[in-house]
Scaffold this motif. Structure first.
Motif, PDB file in Angstrom:
ATOM      1  N   MET A   1      35.420  44.594  37.263  1.00 42.73           N
ATOM      2  CA  MET A   1      36.775  44.579  37.774  1.00 42.73           C
ATOM      3  C   MET A   1      37.724  44.232  36.632  1.00 42.73           C
ATOM      4  O   MET A   1      37.455  43.350  35.847  1.00 42.73           O
ATOM      5  N   SER A   2      38.817  44.947  36.565  1.00 45.11           N
ATOM      6  CA  SER A   2      39.804  44.677  35.529  1.00 45.11           C
ATOM      7  C   SER A   2      40.413  43.301  35.727  1.00 45.11           C
ATOM      8  O   SER A   2      40.542  42.825  36.851  1.00 45.11           O
ATOM      9  N   ASN A   3      40.797  42.682  34.623  1.00 40.72           N
ATOM     10  CA  ASN A   3      41.352  41.336  34.692  1.00 40.72           C
ATOM     11  C   ASN A   3      42.593  41.246  35.567  1.00 40.72           C
ATOM     12  O   ASN A   3      42.761  40.280  36.304  1.00 40.72           O
ATOM     13  N   PHE A   4      43.494  42.218  35.478  1.00 35.77           N
ATOM     14  CA  PHE A   4      44.713  42.147  36.271  1.00 35.77           C
ATOM     15  C   PHE A   4      44.414  42.283  37.765  1.00 35.77           C
ATOM     16  O   PHE A   4      45.068  41.658  38.590  1.00 35.77           O
ATOM     17  N   LEU A   5      43.405  43.068  38.134  1.00 35.67           N
ATOM     18  CA  LEU A   5      43.019  43.182  39.542  1.00 35.67           C
ATOM     19  C   LEU A   5      42.326  41.911  40.023  1.00 35.67           C
ATOM     20  O   LEU A   5      42.535  41.464  41.152  1.00 35.67           O
ATOM     21  N   GLU A   6      41.511  41.335  39.162  1.00 36.08           N
ATOM     22  CA  GLU A   6      40.859  40.067  39.492  1.00 36.08           C
ATOM     23  C   GLU A   6      41.904  38.970  39.689  1.00 36.08           C
ATOM     24  O   GLU A   6      41.835  38.197  40.642  1.00 36.08           O
ATOM     25  N   GLN A   7      42.892  38.926  38.812  1.00 31.14           N
ATOM     26  CA  GLN A   7      43.968  37.939  38.924  1.00 31.14           C
ATOM     27  C   GLN A   7      44.783  38.168  40.194  1.00 31.14           C
ATOM     28  O   GLN A   7      45.134  37.222  40.897  1.00 31.14           O
ATOM     29  N   PHE A   8      45.092  39.424  40.494  1.00 33.71           N
ATOM     30  CA  PHE A   8      45.823  39.773  41.712  1.00 33.71           C
ATOM     31  C   PHE A   8      45.081  39.264  42.944  1.00 33.71           C
ATOM     32  O   PHE A   8      45.659  38.596  43.808  1.00 33.71           O
ATOM     33  N   THR A   9      43.796  39.562  43.021  1.00 37.57           N
ATOM     34  CA  THR A   9      42.981  39.138  44.164  1.00 37.57           C
ATOM     35  C   THR A   9      42.932  37.621  44.272  1.00 37.57           C
ATOM     36  O   THR A   9      43.077  37.062  45.363  1.00 37.57           O
ATOM     37  N   THR A  10      42.752  36.940  43.156  1.00 38.31           N
ATOM     38  CA  THR A  10      42.708  35.476  43.137  1.00 38.31           C
ATOM     39  C   THR A  10      44.013  34.887  43.645  1.00 38.31           C
ATOM     40  O   THR A  10      44.007  33.945  44.458  1.00 38.31           O
ATOM     41  N   GLU A  11      45.142  35.429  43.195  1.00 38.34           N
ATOM     42  CA  GLU A  11      46.457  34.930  43.620  1.00 38.34           C
ATOM     43  C   GLU A  11      46.683  35.158  45.107  1.00 38.34           C
ATOM     44  O   GLU A  11      47.184  34.273  45.807  1.00 38.34           O
ATOM     45  N   ILE A  12      46.345  36.334  45.588  1.00 40.21           N
ATOM     46  CA  ILE A  12      46.509  36.637  47.018  1.00 40.21           C
ATOM     47  C   ILE A  12      45.660  35.692  47.860  1.00 40.21           C
ATOM     48  O   ILE A  12      46.139  35.099  48.834  1.00 40.21           O
ATOM     49  N   LYS A  13      44.379  35.545  47.499  1.00 39.95           N
ATOM     50  CA  LYS A  13      43.471  34.663  48.254  1.00 39.95           C
ATOM     51  C   LYS A  13      43.992  33.238  48.291  1.00 39.95           C
ATOM     52  O   LYS A  13      43.935  32.581  49.328  1.00 39.95           O
ATOM     53  N   ALA A  14      44.475  32.752  47.172  1.00 37.64           N
ATOM     54  CA  ALA A  14      44.885  31.354  47.061  1.00 37.64           C
ATOM     55  C   ALA A  14      46.235  31.062  47.712  1.00 37.64           C
ATOM     56  O   ALA A  14      46.462  29.939  48.175  1.00 37.64           O
ATOM     57  N   ASN A  15      47.121  32.045  47.767  1.00 38.04           N
ATOM     58  CA  ASN A  15      48.499  31.755  48.139  1.00 38.04           C
ATOM     59  C   ASN A  15      49.020  32.394  49.415  1.00 38.04           C
ATOM     60  O   ASN A  15      50.127  32.065  49.851  1.00 38.04           O
ATOM     61  N   VAL A  16      48.274  33.294  50.014  1.00 42.49           N
ATOM     62  CA  VAL A  16      48.726  33.922  51.255  1.00 42.49           C
ATOM     63  C   VAL A  16      48.062  33.208  52.436  1.00 42.49           C
ATOM     64  O   VAL A  16      46.849  33.312  52.622  1.00 42.49           O
ATOM     65  N   PRO A  17      48.850  32.481  53.223  1.00 41.22           N
ATOM     66  CA  PRO A  17      48.287  31.781  54.383  1.00 41.22           C
ATOM     67  C   PRO A  17      47.618  32.754  55.354  1.00 41.22           C
ATOM     68  O   PRO A  17      48.141  33.833  55.631  1.00 41.22           O
ATOM     69  N   GLY A  18      46.449  32.389  55.830  1.00 32.55           N
ATOM     70  CA  GLY A  18      45.721  33.204  56.791  1.00 32.55           C
ATOM     71  C   GLY A  18      44.989  34.385  56.181  1.00 32.55           C
ATOM     72  O   GLY A  18      44.492  35.253  56.901  1.00 32.55           O
ATOM     73  N   TYR A  19      44.882  34.414  54.852  1.00 32.81           N
ATOM     74  CA  TYR A  19      44.230  35.527  54.158  1.00 32.81           C
ATOM     75  C   TYR A  19      42.874  35.857  54.776  1.00 32.81           C
ATOM     76  O   TYR A  19      42.057  34.976  55.026  1.00 32.81           O
ATOM     77  N   ILE A  20      42.662  37.151  55.001  1.00 36.08           N
ATOM     78  CA  ILE A  20      41.364  37.651  55.466  1.00 36.08           C
ATOM     79  C   ILE A  20      40.761  38.598  54.436  1.00 36.08           C
ATOM     80  O   ILE A  20      39.626  38.423  54.021  1.00 36.08           O
ATOM     81  N   ALA A  21      41.548  39.614  54.029  1.00 37.12           N
ATOM     82  CA  ALA A  21      41.002  40.624  53.124  1.00 37.12           C
ATOM     83  C   ALA A  21      42.118  41.353  52.383  1.00 37.12           C
ATOM     84  O   ALA A  21      43.247  41.417  52.858  1.00 37.12           O
ATOM     85  N   VAL A  22      41.734  41.949  51.241  1.00 37.16           N
ATOM     86  CA  VAL A  22      42.667  42.745  50.454  1.00 37.16           C
ATOM     87  C   VAL A  22      41.898  43.849  49.733  1.00 37.16           C
ATOM     88  O   VAL A  22      40.732  43.663  49.371  1.00 37.16           O
TER      89      VAL A  22
END
Length: 124
Positions: free
Chosen positions: A1-22
């Protein structure tokens, strides 16, 4: 996985309340560049494949109606989840985000998605 996509996923998981999937999916081929789910029984790539059909159907409707417009996002509200399909301005890919509606605020979720989307727009 590209670093920017990995970072994007990490940020979404950590900061979006109620996160399920992306996922981040290419419209032309249906290939998922990245996918993640916090629920073992939620297959984000399958969800993304079905949502690709939603995007293509809406693009077809826009064309058939002769509209000079593009999809920004598609919101699907289920009884216990909110699904957002955010289509890139160039129409080449979309971000699919699923959240638990009892934990998420729709306005905040959309704002956070827009914020983190900026991080990947220039890379794809």
């Amino acid at each position: 996985m590209s670093n920017f996509l990995e970072q994007f996923t990490t940020e979404i998981k950590a900061n979006v309340p109620g996160y399920i999937a992306v996922t981040v999916t290419e419209v032309a081929t249906g290939i998922c560049y990245v996918s993640h789910s916090d629920k073992a029984d939620f297959d984000p790539e399958m969800a993304s494949a079905y949502n690709l059909e939603v995007v293509k159907a809406k693009q077809g409707a826009i064309k058939a109606l002769g509209l000079d417009s593009k999809i920004q996002d598609i919101l699907i509200t289920l009884t216990d989840q909110i699904h957002i399909i955010d289509v890139a301005e160039n129409g080449e890919y979309f971000i699919y985000l699923a959240v638990d509606s009892s934990k998420a605020n729709l306005g905040m979720t959309r704002a956070l998605l827009k914020k983190y989307k900026k991080d990947i727009v220039n890379e794809l």
